[in-house]
Design an enzyme around this catalytic site. Structure first.
Site, PDB file in Angstrom:
ATOM      1  N   PRO A   2       0.829  -1.203   0.000  1.00  0.00           N
ATOM      2  CA  PRO A   2       0.000   0.000   0.000  1.00  0.00           C
ATOM      3  C   PRO A   2       0.866   1.257   0.000  1.00  0.00           C
ATOM      4  O   PRO A   2       1.839   1.355   0.756  1.00  0.00           O
ATOM      5  CB  PRO A   2      -0.804  -0.129   1.299  1.00  0.00           C
ATOM      6  CG  PRO A   2      -0.838  -1.598   1.570  1.00  0.00           C
ATOM      7  CD  PRO A   2       0.485  -2.115   1.096  1.00  0.00           C
ATOM      8  N   GLU A   3       0.517   2.202  -0.864  1.00  0.00           N
ATOM      9  CA  GLU A   3       1.267   3.452  -0.927  1.00  0.00           C
ATOM     10  C   GLU A   3       0.487   4.542  -0.202  1.00  0.00           C
ATOM     11  O   GLU A   3      -0.560   4.292   0.391  1.00  0.00           O
ATOM     12  CB  GLU A   3       1.580   3.789  -2.384  1.00  0.00           C
ATOM     13  CG  GLU A   3       2.351   2.645  -3.055  1.00  0.00           C
ATOM     14  CD  GLU A   3       3.022   3.000  -4.363  1.00  0.00           C
ATOM     15  OE1 GLU A   3       3.334   4.188  -4.586  1.00  0.00           O
ATOM     16  OE2 GLU A   3       3.261   2.077  -5.173  1.00  0.00           O
ATOM     17  N   LYS A  52       3.275   6.336   4.793  1.00  0.00           N
ATOM     18  CA  LYS A  52       2.735   4.984   4.909  1.00  0.00           C
ATOM     19  C   LYS A  52       2.449   4.591   6.358  1.00  0.00           C
ATOM     20  O   LYS A  52       2.110   3.439   6.631  1.00  0.00           O
ATOM     21  CB  LYS A  52       3.722   3.986   4.283  1.00  0.00           C
ATOM     22  CG  LYS A  52       3.980   4.230   2.796  1.00  0.00           C
ATOM     23  CD  LYS A  52       4.972   3.225   2.239  1.00  0.00           C
ATOM     24  CE  LYS A  52       5.271   3.494   0.777  1.00  0.00           C
ATOM     25  NZ  LYS A  52       6.211   2.503   0.203  1.00  0.00           N
ATOM     26  N   ARG A 317      13.922  -3.889  -5.563  1.00  0.00           N
ATOM     27  CA  ARG A 317      12.569  -3.540  -5.996  1.00  0.00           C
ATOM     28  C   ARG A 317      12.563  -3.378  -7.510  1.00  0.00           C
ATOM     29  O   ARG A 317      13.554  -2.946  -8.118  1.00  0.00           O
ATOM     30  CB  ARG A 317      12.087  -2.252  -5.332  1.00  0.00           C
ATOM     31  CG  ARG A 317      12.004  -2.312  -3.815  1.00  0.00           C
ATOM     32  CD  ARG A 317      10.999  -3.328  -3.328  1.00  0.00           C
ATOM     33  NE  ARG A 317       9.644  -3.048  -3.803  1.00  0.00           N
ATOM     34  CZ  ARG A 317       8.805  -2.186  -3.211  1.00  0.00           C
ATOM     35  NH1 ARG A 317       9.190  -1.526  -2.130  1.00  0.00           N
ATOM     36  NH2 ARG A 317       7.597  -2.012  -3.686  1.00  0.00           N
TER      37      ARG A 317
END
Length: 327
Positions: A2-3, A52, A317
């Site tokens: 989730p951003e 976040k 990433r």
């Protein structure tokens, strides 16, 4: 993962349905039993997101801090409401253009409510990177499903937390310590002050900008999707060191992040393509494949120049970019 927009939307759900209410806290899984006991029976007084990080304040200045991480999610159930997401995906949201303000009407007053007027219905809404209505509840409160780390329950609503990276009860001083380590958040910080902080933190680093945008101490809330899309929108090579960027380039990145974050909070989608007609906008809100410029489009032609989008690993990433547009 989730951003920032997702966490702000989760904070908004707590603001609507939990703030001002006495909360029964428990840990069905057992791993958060001690923390749950500290806030059990207290009133939630504030819900706040910074990047976040989610901070739920209870009376006597105790806070539940949650970081969802990669696998975390909140399941909301009971008399809770959706906001713009469902209406947007069905084409009923005000079509004011990408830079227009989204309709923020409380959906509980309309047919998209999860507990619609005239036909009460309780359901479960999962909020993480994506938001999905998972099932209709036959009774309330529902039995916990799976490994629920923390359960927050009022007379009308329940929120179940599963799979977070962090879940702890802390005091106000500890909250401030966490916030002090974070970069600016466009929805929390003064926009001009946040812009200056981001410029300072980027320009003094030799780290590639593609890594700096993911560094939560530089700027808050940006994850893999927004990183790739913001860099493409700026036509910026992700490998350029921050120290080689001009002040104005960094300012433009901040302003675009501020804009995209607002769109994400309003629509519930990481919608990063501008100037879409009504049909294309509806399609983008339904499908991620039609929503982004480069994210998860490796090997596909760039929407602008036709060059195949590149995927490489950067600090473990996935990094997506166009080698022609972003050079």
């Amino acid at each position: 993962m989730p951003e920032g927009h997702s966490v702000h939307r989760i904070a908004r759900q707590f603001e609507r349905h939990f703030v001002g209410e006495t909360v029964a806290a428990s840990s069905p899984q057992g791993r958060f039993a001690e923390g749950a006991a500290l806030i059990d029976g207290r009133t939630m007084t504030q819900s706040r997101a910074v990047g976040k990080q989610l901070f739920l304040e209870f009376d006597e200045a105790l806070y539940l801090r949650v970081h969802l991480g990669i696998y975390g999610a909140w399941d909301f159930g009971g008399a809770v409401s959706r906001d713009a997401t469902t209406r947007a995906s069905r084409g009923r949201m005000g079509q004011t253009g990408m830079r227009g303000a989204a309709d923020d009407t409380v959906v509980g007053e309309h047919e998209d409510s999860l507990a619609s007027i005239g036909a009460p219905r309780r359901t479960r809404l999962r909020m993480a990177e994506q938001e999905t209505e998972t099932e209709t509840l036959e009774g309330f409160p529902p039995e916990p499903v799976g490994q629920v780390r923390a359960r927050l329950l009022t007379e009308t609503a329940v929120a179940d937390l599963r799979g977070p990276t962090a879940c702890e009860v802390i005091d106000a001083a500890q909250v401030q310590q966490v916030i002090n380590q974070l970069g600016p958040d466009p929805l929390v910080d003064d926009p001009d002050e946040g812009e200056e902080r981001m410029v300072e933190r980027v320009r003094k680093r030799r780290t590639p900008i593609g890594l700096l945008l993911m560094d939560q101490s530089v700027v808050s809330g940006i994850g893999n999707v927004y990183r790739a899309e913001i860099l493409f929108r700026a036509r910026l090579d992700p490998h350029i060191p921050g120290s080689q960027l001009s002040d104005e380039t960094v300012r433009d990145l901040w302003r675009d992040w501020r804009y995209l974050l607002g769109v994400g909070v309003d629509t519930g989608q990481m919608l990063t393509m501008d100037d879409l007609d009504e049909e294309a906008r509806a399609r983008a809100l339904r499908s991620r494949a039609d929503r982004h410029w480069v994210y998860k489009r490796e090997g596909l032609p760039c929407r602008v120049c036709g060059t195949h989008i590149v995927l490489e690993m950067a600090a473990a990433r996935k990094l997506y970019y166009c080698p022609t547009c972003q050079r």
